[in-house]
Design an enzyme around this catalytic site. Sequence first.
Site, PDB file in Angstrom:
ATOM      1  N   TYR A 256       0.827  -0.913  -0.273  1.00  0.00           N
ATOM      2  CA  TYR A 256      -0.181   0.182   0.301  1.00  0.00           C
ATOM      3  C   TYR A 256       0.409   1.092  -0.029  1.00  0.00           C
ATOM      4  CZ  TYR A 256      -4.769  -1.537   1.022  1.00  0.00           C
ATOM      5  OH  TYR A 256      -6.120  -2.158   0.336  1.00  0.00           O
TER       6      TYR A 256
ATOM      7  N   ARG B 187       3.195  11.406  -8.833  1.00  0.00           N
ATOM      8  CA  ARG B 187       1.983  11.643 -10.338  1.00  0.00           C
ATOM      9  C   ARG B 187       1.617  12.951  -9.569  1.00  0.00           C
ATOM     10  NH1 ARG B 187      -2.184   9.678 -13.927  1.00  0.00           N
ATOM     11  NH2 ARG B 187      -3.188  12.532 -13.784  1.00  0.00           N
TER      12      ARG B 187
ATOM     13  N   ASP C 157       1.668  16.734 -11.153  1.00  0.00           N
ATOM     14  CA  ASP C 157       0.372  17.955 -11.817  1.00  0.00           C
ATOM     15  C   ASP C 157       0.137  18.640 -10.600  1.00  0.00           C
ATOM     16  OD1 ASP C 157      -2.011  14.777 -11.187  1.00  0.00           O
ATOM     17  OD2 ASP C 157      -1.128  15.507 -13.023  1.00  0.00           O
TER      18      ASP C 157
ATOM     19  N   MET D 200      -0.067  22.847 -12.203  1.00  0.00           N
ATOM     20  CA  MET D 200      -0.808  23.666 -11.921  1.00  0.00           C
ATOM     21  C   MET D 200      -0.360  24.877 -11.563  1.00  0.00           C
ATOM     22  SD  MET D 200      -3.857  22.170  -9.966  1.00  0.00           S
ATOM     23  CE  MET D 200      -3.570  21.272  -8.651  1.00  0.00           C
TER      24      MET D 200
ATOM     25  N   PHE E 191      -6.095  19.343 -12.680  1.00  0.00           N
ATOM     26  CA  PHE E 191      -6.954  19.624 -11.222  1.00  0.00           C
ATOM     27  C   PHE E 191      -7.531  18.538 -10.764  1.00  0.00           C
ATOM     28  CE2 PHE E 191     -10.758  21.168 -11.806  1.00  0.00           C
ATOM     29  CZ  PHE E 191     -10.865  21.808 -12.330  1.00  0.00           C
TER      30      PHE E 191
ATOM     31  N   ASN F 206      -2.738  -1.492   8.058  1.00  0.00           N
ATOM     32  CA  ASN F 206      -2.124  -2.673   7.524  1.00  0.00           C
ATOM     33  C   ASN F 206      -0.877  -2.929   8.566  1.00  0.00           C
ATOM     34  OD1 ASN F 206      -3.718  -4.395   5.793  1.00  0.00           O
ATOM     35  ND2 ASN F 206      -4.065  -2.745   5.010  1.00  0.00           N
TER      36      ASN F 206
ATOM     37  N   ASP G 247      -1.671 -11.447  12.873  1.00  0.00           N
ATOM     38  CA  ASP G 247      -2.707 -11.433  10.917  1.00  0.00           C
ATOM     39  C   ASP G 247      -4.356 -10.981  11.769  1.00  0.00           C
ATOM     40  OD1 ASP G 247      -2.151 -10.265   8.742  1.00  0.00           O
ATOM     41  OD2 ASP G 247      -1.829 -12.237   7.793  1.00  0.00           O
TER      42      ASP G 247
ATOM     43  N   ASN H 101      -7.446  -9.286   2.612  1.00  0.00           N
ATOM     44  CA  ASN H 101      -6.963  -8.302   2.327  1.00  0.00           C
ATOM     45  C   ASN H 101      -6.141  -8.056   1.853  1.00  0.00           C
ATOM     46  OD1 ASN H 101      -5.672  -5.601   4.072  1.00  0.00           O
ATOM     47  ND2 ASN H 101      -4.798  -6.930   5.302  1.00  0.00           N
TER      48      ASN H 101
ATOM     49  N   SER I   7      -8.115  -6.183  -0.916  1.00  0.00           N
ATOM     50  CA  SER I   7      -8.268  -5.364  -0.909  1.00  0.00           C
ATOM     51  C   SER I   7      -7.826  -4.161  -1.095  1.00  0.00           C
ATOM     52  CB  SER I   7      -8.903  -5.165   0.615  1.00  0.00           C
ATOM     53  OG  SER I   7     -10.007  -5.399   0.945  1.00  0.00           O
TER      54      SER I   7
ATOM     55  N   THR J  81      -7.762  -1.841  -4.774  1.00  0.00           N
ATOM     56  CA  THR J  81      -6.805  -0.265  -4.340  1.00  0.00           C
ATOM     57  C   THR J  81      -6.122  -0.131  -6.009  1.00  0.00           C
ATOM     58  OG1 THR J  81      -7.433  -0.288  -2.633  1.00  0.00           O
ATOM     59  CG2 THR J  81      -6.501   1.515  -4.001  1.00  0.00           C
TER      60      THR J  81
ATOM     61  N   THR K  55     -11.447  -0.698  -0.455  1.00  0.00           N
ATOM     62  CA  THR K  55     -11.625  -0.071   1.428  1.00  0.00           C
ATOM     63  C   THR K  55     -13.096  -0.423   1.338  1.00  0.00           C
ATOM     64  OG1 THR K  55     -11.000   2.012  -0.600  1.00  0.00           O
ATOM     65  CG2 THR K  55     -11.294   2.351   2.245  1.00  0.00           C
TER      66      THR K  55
ATOM     67  N   THR L 225     -11.633  -3.518   3.656  1.00  0.00           N
ATOM     68  CA  THR L 225     -11.048  -3.444   4.302  1.00  0.00           C
ATOM     69  C   THR L 225     -11.295  -2.668   5.660  1.00  0.00           C
ATOM     70  OG1 THR L 225      -8.988  -2.733   3.270  1.00  0.00           O
ATOM     71  CG2 THR L 225      -8.761  -1.909   5.231  1.00  0.00           C
TER      72      THR L 225
ATOM     73  N   THR M  22     -11.486  -6.984  13.637  1.00  0.00           N
ATOM     74  CA  THR M  22      -9.737  -7.534  13.586  1.00  0.00           C
ATOM     75  C   THR M  22      -9.785  -6.881  15.188  1.00  0.00           C
ATOM     76  OG1 THR M  22      -8.184  -7.855  11.233  1.00  0.00           O
ATOM     77  CG2 THR M  22      -7.215  -7.462  14.010  1.00  0.00           C
TER      78      THR M  22
ATOM     79  N   HIS N 168     -16.864  14.208   3.612  1.00  0.00           N
ATOM     80  CA  HIS N 168     -16.712  14.813   5.019  1.00  0.00           C
ATOM     81  C   HIS N 168     -16.198  13.667   6.027  1.00  0.00           C
ATOM     82  CE1 HIS N 168     -15.987  17.848   7.573  1.00  0.00           C
ATOM     83  NE2 HIS N 168     -15.776  17.589   8.858  1.00  0.00           N
TER      84      HIS N 168
ATOM     85  N   GLU O 140     -15.103  11.471   5.557  1.00  0.00           N
ATOM     86  CA  GLU O 140     -13.897  10.627   4.398  1.00  0.00           C
ATOM     87  C   GLU O 140     -12.420  11.316   5.167  1.00  0.00           C
ATOM     88  OE1 GLU O 140     -12.134   8.420   2.442  1.00  0.00           O
ATOM     89  OE2 GLU O 140     -10.723   9.838   1.553  1.00  0.00           O
TER      90      GLU O 140
ATOM     91  N   TYR P  56     -12.095  12.820   8.056  1.00  0.00           N
ATOM     92  CA  TYR P  56     -11.830  11.925   9.640  1.00  0.00           C
ATOM     93  C   TYR P  56     -11.140  11.247   9.061  1.00  0.00           C
ATOM     94  CZ  TYR P  56     -13.226  16.210  11.398  1.00  0.00           C
ATOM     95  OH  TYR P  56     -13.226  18.002  11.783  1.00  0.00           O
TER      96      TYR P  56
ATOM     97  N   SER Q 103      -0.095  10.360  18.098  1.00  0.00           N
ATOM     98  CA  SER Q 103       0.018  10.203  19.848  1.00  0.00           C
ATOM     99  C   SER Q 103       1.067   9.066  20.580  1.00  0.00           C
ATOM    100  CB  SER Q 103      -1.507   8.645  20.365  1.00  0.00           C
ATOM    101  OG  SER Q 103      -2.416  10.299  19.850  1.00  0.00           O
TER     102      SER Q 103
ATOM    103  N   SER R 250      -9.848  10.447  27.401  1.00  0.00           N
ATOM    104  CA  SER R 250     -10.105  11.144  27.012  1.00  0.00           C
ATOM    105  C   SER R 250      -9.665  11.216  25.765  1.00  0.00           C
ATOM    106  CB  SER R 250      -9.552  12.555  28.409  1.00  0.00           C
ATOM    107  OG  SER R 250      -8.125  13.285  27.464  1.00  0.00           O
TER     108      SER R 250
ATOM    109  N   THR S 110     -10.708  17.618  18.968  1.00  0.00           N
ATOM    110  CA  THR S 110      -9.518  17.431  18.052  1.00  0.00           C
ATOM    111  C   THR S 110      -9.203  18.636  19.292  1.00  0.00           C
ATOM    112  OG1 THR S 110     -10.271  18.134  16.583  1.00  0.00           O
ATOM    113  CG2 THR S 110      -8.024  18.295  16.329  1.00  0.00           C
TER     114      THR S 110
ATOM    115  N   LYS T 265      -7.717  16.595  22.258  1.00  0.00           N
ATOM    116  CA  LYS T 265      -6.480  16.285  21.889  1.00  0.00           C
ATOM    117  C   LYS T 265      -4.841  16.612  21.515  1.00  0.00           C
ATOM    118  CE  LYS T 265      -8.693  12.490  19.049  1.00  0.00           C
ATOM    119  NZ  LYS T 265      -7.550  11.290  18.664  1.00  0.00           N
TER     120      LYS T 265
ATOM    121  N   HIS U  40      -7.048  26.402   2.745  1.00  0.00           N
ATOM    122  CA  HIS U  40      -7.674  25.722   3.936  1.00  0.00           C
ATOM    123  C   HIS U  40      -7.580  23.943   4.507  1.00  0.00           C
ATOM    124  CE1 HIS U  40      -9.817  23.943   7.868  1.00  0.00           C
ATOM    125  NE2 HIS U  40     -10.675  22.837   6.561  1.00  0.00           N
ATOM    126  N   PHE U  41      -7.967  23.586   3.191  1.00  0.00           N
ATOM    127  CA  PHE U  41      -7.983  22.286   3.222  1.00  0.00           C
ATOM    128  C   PHE U  41      -6.455  21.733   2.928  1.00  0.00           C
ATOM    129  CE2 PHE U  41      -7.749  21.232  -0.714  1.00  0.00           C
ATOM    130  CZ  PHE U  41      -8.892  22.438  -2.182  1.00  0.00           C
ATOM    131  N   HIS U  42      -5.538  21.905   2.508  1.00  0.00           N
ATOM    132  CA  HIS U  42      -4.517  21.264   1.444  1.00  0.00           C
ATOM    133  C   HIS U  42      -3.121  22.176   3.249  1.00  0.00           C
ATOM    134  CE1 HIS U  42      -4.578  22.092  -2.029  1.00  0.00           C
ATOM    135  NE2 HIS U  42      -3.987  21.059  -1.841  1.00  0.00           N
TER     136      HIS U  42
END
Lengths: 668, 213, 128
Positions: A61, A71, A75, A79, A103, A124, A135, A142, A145, A149, A201, A204, A211, A284, A286, A288, A299, A315, A359, A362, A419-421
């Site tokens: 994976y 790749r 791209d 851009m 894009f 995995n 395992d 597995n 899967s 992908t 997926t 998985t 498991t 959304h 996704e 998380y 952690s 906590s 969050t 954490k 923001h998302f990057h």
Amino acid sequence: MLGKLTWDAIPFDEPIPLLTSAVVILAILGIAAWVWRKGWWPYVWNEYITSTDHKHIGIMYIVLALLMLARGFADAIMMRAQQSLAIGASQGYLPPEHYNQIFSAHGTIMIFFVAMPFVIGFMNFVVPLQLGVRDVAFPTMNNVSFWLTASGALLVNLSLFIGEFARTGWLAFPPLSELEFSPGVGVDYYLVALQISGVGTVLTAVNFVTTILKTRAPGMSYMRMPIFCWTSLASNLLILAAFPVLTVSLALLMLDRYLGFHFFTNDGGGNSMLYMNLIWIWGHPEVYILVLPAFGIFSEVAATFSGKPLFGYRSMVFATLAICIISFMVWLHHFFTMGAGANINAIFGIASMIIGVPTGVKIYNWLFTMYGGRVRFTVPMYYLIGFMLTFVLGGLTGVLLAIPPVDFVVHNSLFLVAHFHHVIIGGVVFAIMAGYTYWFPKAFGFMLDERLGKAIFWCWFIGFHLAFMPLYVLGLWGGTRRMQHISDPTWAPWLNVALVGAVIIGLGIALTVVQLLYSIKTRDQRRDITGDPWDGRTLEWLTLSPPPHYNFAVLPDVHGEEAYWTRKQTAIKEDRLIDEPDYKPIEMPINSPTGVICAFFASVCGFAVIWHIWWLAILGLIGAFAIFVWYAWQDEHEHVIPVEEVRANARERRRIRMEHLHELSQST
Amino acid sequence: MTAAEAPAIGLTHGGSEDTGLGHRGPESKSIVVPYGFWLFVLSDIVLFSALFATYATLADATDGGPTSYELFDRTLVAIETMALLLSSFVCGLAMIAAKRGSMMWTQVWLVLTGLLGVVFIYIEMHEFAGMIAEGAGPQRSAFLSSFFTLVGCHGAHVTAGLMWLGTMMAQIWTKGFKEHIMRRLLCFSVFWHALDIIWVAIFTIVYLIGTLP
Amino acid sequence: MTEHEPEKLNVAPGTPHDSLASETTFYVIGLALALLLTGVSFWVASTSSLWGPGIAVGLVVLAIAQMGVHLVFFLHITSGPDNTNNVLALAFGVLIVFLVMIGTIWIMSHMDANMMPDPALMNLQMQH
């Protein structure tokens, strides 16, 4: 005979894809030939391609993810270059039809074929070791899967060479993605690739939830599991719940395109807003799915390199589960501007702000883990600190966006892109790089070069900030996302800074390759003899590096939190290992070609569906089904590892540990 | 965090104190496999919920074409419902027979399960064909697209289930009631019952509520 | 049941238990209840003796009851400690189903309400 497929599908008139495809095909052939010359193909086939070993599947994976990162990054830099060049009078070097594919491919590849495989690869490799078992629950599934992908990744990349890719962005919104406005095969490549890999997926997720809930070492109750296992559980629960909705969304669009249905069309009563709603119900959770295991990695890193147990374990668990549940209640914030009205916007906006609280819990826990500990500034710790600085800011811009009136101004602007990057790179990518460095010795038996590792970190940290901070400014100035041409020349300096940042990130990626090759070449200087190079706290460090196929000679008894740490401290204090246990022969699953063959037929079927070659599609489907029936008809799925081998490996491990133990006791 | 007690005894399975659920080590395959399948069934139910949500949104989008009132026949639906419900019941009897190792009764009840399933599919295909013939096919309107997809997806699952059933009957016949065969039969029965649960939602929402006066 | 199997902290979903007669009876009861509830559903949907707007709600309740019968009598979902994981997974699934369906219906109906009216109904010249 061949549906829509003709010689026109090959981009003879477009130099960039043509050249790239030629180079890639030659590279693949070259590597295959080299492997064949060295006589390595049997090894690769047995140890990796048909492997049911979670460790080797995890490695595959991650290899896939690294290749796709190249790749996806290509791209990205295209851009950035285009946006720096195409200002004012200049049109740059990428016409819009081409830019739009880039894009779209960038987003699709980065989310589905870089971030997801990386995260799933780590889960995995690590989860069964941390749980103290041999395992996952379903080892052959597995393998299947992974190959499904890979099949999706293959199809997306094939579109560069045969045909075209979608021009719709990475979520393919209708009506643009409907047949009327996207008559080519691009959207079909996108849909088919994601449906195939989506099946992998979900399988998985079934595997990992089972498991984690049903197979753990004796004595490992839920509250004794490492936090990475908790976050993996939460992430996989989200996959189970969210991916079916993605499957439906894409399937409905496929029905519109292939059979003339009217789910999202402009005519016939279709409702394109429904697609937005459905796909973001998936979209959304996704993010998380990606970020929760990243939090788990941090952690582990925080505890190990502070020399202290993780602060606030309970906590952390509750925060993880809270994020898991709430992440399913915020999806409308991706389309505040679509017209649901103030009441609905307000409720989802508040929920989106609330999700920041666990969050935050954490973050405090990681800080308090470091506080009072003996912090070691290794490469993973660099990434942890970098993450805390970066992700918090990125998350805060998310809280800004959660306020509907603010979002109305910056929705789909460069502010959003920044923001998302910010959170994905600061959160997921940094965690991946930390995990890569942290668990590399466990996987391969030697460490990665530390200095290069730190250089790579600085490339990412500096490069990311240069590449994306200017975008916040441009977004507030009204810059929309996905622009092939910039009309305002005052934006040029900002875009050029962003380009420099991208180049620095590119340097970081290049150095990663260099680091890998150099570390392999000089591996004898950095061997992980004991299996515990970082003075770890969780059970994967109990084994030698790399662990034997079956992980543990005898499943470890777990007596408290931090199963391995407490056992190690006892051993050091008493200057002896645990009494030698009763070794028994071990049953392990055999290899299986089911996955790679099934994925082969799935790819054939997928390609045929895209190009409307119906007879081939049916053949592919039959093939995929037949190999599955063949597998189900086998009675022998396991082989036995003889007790002599188990005993010999275990005694070797004990001997090495004993030596190491003596060294440690003498120094304390 | 509790202080560690030095484990002076060796490492063997089940040597630790019982601290609640799931601490005797990994569960056996007879537990693990059906649980994994149950998770898959739940994800499938989420898939159907997305289709139901789509249907609910588009139920009124008839584009001036045929509506549910003109198209749905409650009598036919009642027969389909009976067929599937009895099929579920008979599948349960097959499980009881299989657990007791009775080859004849297992196959008898499984054949009945399959036949009733075929009756269901036949009626459904007949209904679809009729609607398409009178111009009320899935391409006519968004409502019809969502109807055919929701009900058709359920029918596709039933069809896949029938193929699985055939394979199971062949495997039981040739291999007997081995442990892994029993596990698969259990998974099949879970699948089959879940399909009946989905059908309850379909006939209630699509056919009954959809045609209320 | 759990008395003579004290170690059983886990039961696979769908696993049968007990004697032939009692197991068969269990399924027969389930079938009878399901038939009854289905029959009532069909009756409720066609009768005029109930208050109109309540019928749809009643049908949904009956459907949930039928699903419950299937879960308990055919799938053997119980509240025993051996079934906890199965019930938790089911509860999670039900939560998601609820969020997806209610969320979609709520959101889409609001969007629909906020759509611009048909141009023919609007006097566009009056818009400033």
